[in-house]
Design an enzyme around this catalytic site. Sequence first.
Site, PDB file in Angstrom:
ATOM      1  N   GLU A 138      36.392  10.648  21.816  1.00 21.38           N
ATOM      2  CA  GLU A 138      36.123  10.941  20.394  1.00 21.38           C
ATOM      3  C   GLU A 138      37.295  10.443  19.547  1.00 21.38           C
ATOM      4  O   GLU A 138      38.397  10.983  19.634  1.00 21.38           O
ATOM      5  CB  GLU A 138      35.968  12.455  20.206  1.00 21.38           C
ATOM      6  CG  GLU A 138      35.661  12.838  18.771  1.00 21.38           C
ATOM      7  CD  GLU A 138      35.937  14.305  18.447  1.00 21.38           C
ATOM      8  OE1 GLU A 138      35.245  14.844  17.570  1.00 21.38           O
ATOM      9  OE2 GLU A 138      36.846  14.905  19.055  1.00 21.38           O
TER      10      GLU A 138
ATOM     11  N   ASP B 114      37.125  15.177  24.224  1.00 20.80           N
ATOM     12  CA  ASP B 114      37.243  15.785  22.899  1.00 20.80           C
ATOM     13  C   ASP B 114      38.633  15.534  22.298  1.00 20.80           C
ATOM     14  O   ASP B 114      39.651  15.576  23.010  1.00 20.80           O
ATOM     15  CB  ASP B 114      37.047  17.300  23.083  1.00 20.80           C
ATOM     16  CG  ASP B 114      37.100  18.076  21.792  1.00 20.80           C
ATOM     17  OD1 ASP B 114      36.159  17.936  21.000  1.00 20.80           O
ATOM     18  OD2 ASP B 114      38.068  18.825  21.582  1.00 20.80           O
TER      19      ASP B 114
HETATM   20  C1  GLC Z   1      36.353  18.090  18.319  1.00 20.33           C
HETATM   21  C2  GLC Z   1      35.008  18.758  18.327  1.00 20.33           C
HETATM   22  C3  GLC Z   1      34.970  19.799  17.255  1.00 20.33           C
HETATM   23  C4  GLC Z   1      36.038  20.830  17.545  1.00 20.33           C
HETATM   24  C5  GLC Z   1      37.389  20.142  17.688  1.00 20.33           C
HETATM   25  C6  GLC Z   1      38.380  21.071  18.280  1.00 20.33           C
HETATM   26  O1  GLC Z   1      36.592  17.371  17.173  1.00 20.33           O
HETATM   27  O2  GLC Z   1      34.020  17.788  18.160  1.00 20.33           O
HETATM   28  O3  GLC Z   1      33.725  20.427  17.200  1.00 20.33           O
HETATM   29  O4  GLC Z   1      36.077  21.769  16.534  1.00 20.33           O
HETATM   30  O5  GLC Z   1      37.338  19.042  18.550  1.00 20.33           O
HETATM   31  O6  GLC Z   1      38.088  21.267  19.630  1.00 20.33           O
END
Ligand code: GLC
Length: 634
Positions: free
Chosen positions: A350, A281
Amino acid sequence: MAWLVKFQSENNKRRKRRVSVGPVCKDGAGLYHVSVQGALFIVFLAFCLGMIIRTDKLLLNTRSLFVGQNHKTAGQKALEWWKTSIIYQIYPRSFMDSIGDGIGDLKGITTKLDYLKDLNVGVIWLSPFFESPMADFGYDLSNQTRVDPIFGTMEDFEILLKTAHAKGMKVILDYIPNHTSDQHPWFIESRKGNSSNPYYDYYVWKDGVVNINKTRSPPNNWRSFFSGSAWQFDENREQYYFHQYLPQQPDLNWRNPKVREEMEGVMRFWLDKGVDGFRVDAIQTLFEVEDVSLNEPRSFKPNVTEEEHDYVRHIYTQNQDETHDVIRSWRQLLEEYELKDGKKRFMVVEVYDEDISQVIKFYQSGADMAFYFDLLFLNRTCGGKCIQAIVNKLLDHLPEGKWPNFVLGNHDNPRIASKMGLEFVNALNTLLLLLPGTPTTYYGEEIGLENIELSYDDTQDPFGRFYGPERYREVSRDPVRSPMQWNHSYQSGFTTASKPWLPIHPMYTVLNVESQSRAKSPSHLKLYRQLAVLREEAAFELGSFEYVLVNDNIFSFVRRVDGQPAYFVAINFGHSVAMEDFRSGADATEGEVVFTTGNFQHHIYEVGQELELENIVLNPGQGIVMRLKNPGLR
Ligand code: GLC
C-alpha cells in the site's frame, strides 16, 4: 522509460507492417526526376501528403506501450496468476454475516465464494480478521496469528481458504507490520519499562522535552495520520511512544532485529497455512529517522490546521531507505516458499505518494506490485485527457518487466460511484478491467455501491470521530464500509440482525446482487461479468496498449497481440455527447461490437453488430468495445 522505448520499437514495427508509406514516397520522389507525367505526379504528391498528415496524427494521438512479453498462444510460458486475475477486496465486517450479529464473518465469506467465482475473480484479498480490540477496525492487532472471535475461528478460515483454492481462487491476507494494538502482549510488556524485559525495545520509545517551567512536551513535531501529535506519553514508563496512526496503534521498532524476526514469523505462520501472498499495510511508515531532534518542515498546504497530518512534510517519518531492505528480505522469504513447491507467493504494498518514484521503488525492491492509487481521486472534472495523464504517470515510469495495476476504490477512500455518479459505474469498470495490468475491485463496485450518509453520533471510524461533529464528513471512512447488498429483502440479505454494524445503503432495493443478476436490462453486475470474461482475451491480458483518440471527453485505446483479435475500447468521460472518427487512430475501419455499457440515447449499438469506426456517438458515461476487422488494412 523502458515502457516508452518499447512503445517506440513496437510502434515502428507496426507501422512498417501496416503501410509502407516511406518507400513508396521515396520512389515517387525519384520518379519526379525521371519525368513522370505531371498529372500523375500531383495525384501521387497528394497521396504522400495525406499519408504524412495521417502519420503526424498518429504520432499525436497514439501511444503504444507494449505490455506482453510472453504470449500464451505462441506456445510460451503463460502469465502468472496475479497478472491475469482480478483482485477483489473484501472488508470482512461488511461482506456477509452468517450468525446474525450484524457483523460480517469468515463463514459468511465462504458462502459467497461461488458469487466471486462467477464474477471471474481470481484473487481474494481479505482485510484483517485477526484478533483486535477494533480501535481501527482490525488494523490494530493484539495478536497477528489468531482469528478474532467476531469473525469466527481458525477452522472457519481454513475452510474458507480450502474452498477458495478448490474453486481455483487465490487468497491474500492483509499484513500489518508498522504497528500493533496497545493491547498486544508485546506492548503490554514493553510499557512496563524494565530494560531487561525482552520486549523493552519492541516499540519506538523516547524521552520528551522538559520545558523551562518543568512541563513536558513530545520529542518533536511529528504528527499522526489521525491528527495530533504522533507521540503519546506513557505514565508507567515515563516516556513517549511513537504512533503514526492512533495512540492505540504504537509503532513497532523495526531497527530491533527481534521485531523483524517476530514479524517474519507472522508471515511464515500464514504461508504455512497455505495463503498465496500478502497486501502489506502502511509500508511507507515502517521507519522513521533515529534522530528525533529533527522536526519536520511545514508543508504550507492551504486550509490545514496545525493538528493535521498534512501540516508538515513527512521527510523523516515516511519512505526511509531502510524500508526497502525489509521488502527485499520479505521477497527472499516468499521465494524460499516458492522454491519448496514451485508456487508463486504474491506481495502487493500500500503506497500513497504523489511522487511516482516512491511507488516505483517498491516495485524495484521486491514487491510484485505497489498499488497505484491515482484513479481513486477521479472526479467529474476529469475527462479523457486527465485520465490519460493518470494512466501515463504509471506506465511512463514503470521499469522494464514490471507489471501495472489500477484501483478505483478501497476501504479508506470515498466510493467511486458516489464521486462520479451512477451513470459512470459501467464506464469506470470498463476502464479498470480493460486497461493493461491487474485491476483491483473493492467489494460492491461491481453493483455500483455508493457511500452511505451517517450522522456524527453513528460514526464509528476513529478518523471521523477525531475530526469532530463539524468536520467528520471530510475524513470518516464509515460511508465506504457499509454492508454488501445481496438482495432486496430484510437488511439486503447481509444479516438477520436488526442493526448491522453500519446501516445498509437506502438504495439497496435496486443496487443489489440478486436484482442485478436477474435484470433483463444490462445491469452493472451483468456488465461487470461480461468485462471480466472479455479481459481474458489475449489482447487484454498481454497485448499492447495504444491510444487511439483522447480529448476532453473521450478516452480510447486499442489492445492487440500478434495472431489474435485486436480490440478497440472507447469511453466518454466528459460532459457532452461526442461523435468521433476513430479510423485513423485505430488503424482500422470497422469492427464488431462485443460490449457496450448500454443505454445509448442517440445511437443504438448492440453486441454482434458490425460497425464502422467513423462517426461513433457516445454519451457521457458510455463506452463501447469492438473486435477490429482487418486491423492494419484500410
Ligand atoms: C492502512 C489501512 C487503514 C488503516 C491504516 C493503519 O492505511 O488501509 O485502514 O487505518 O493503515 O493501519
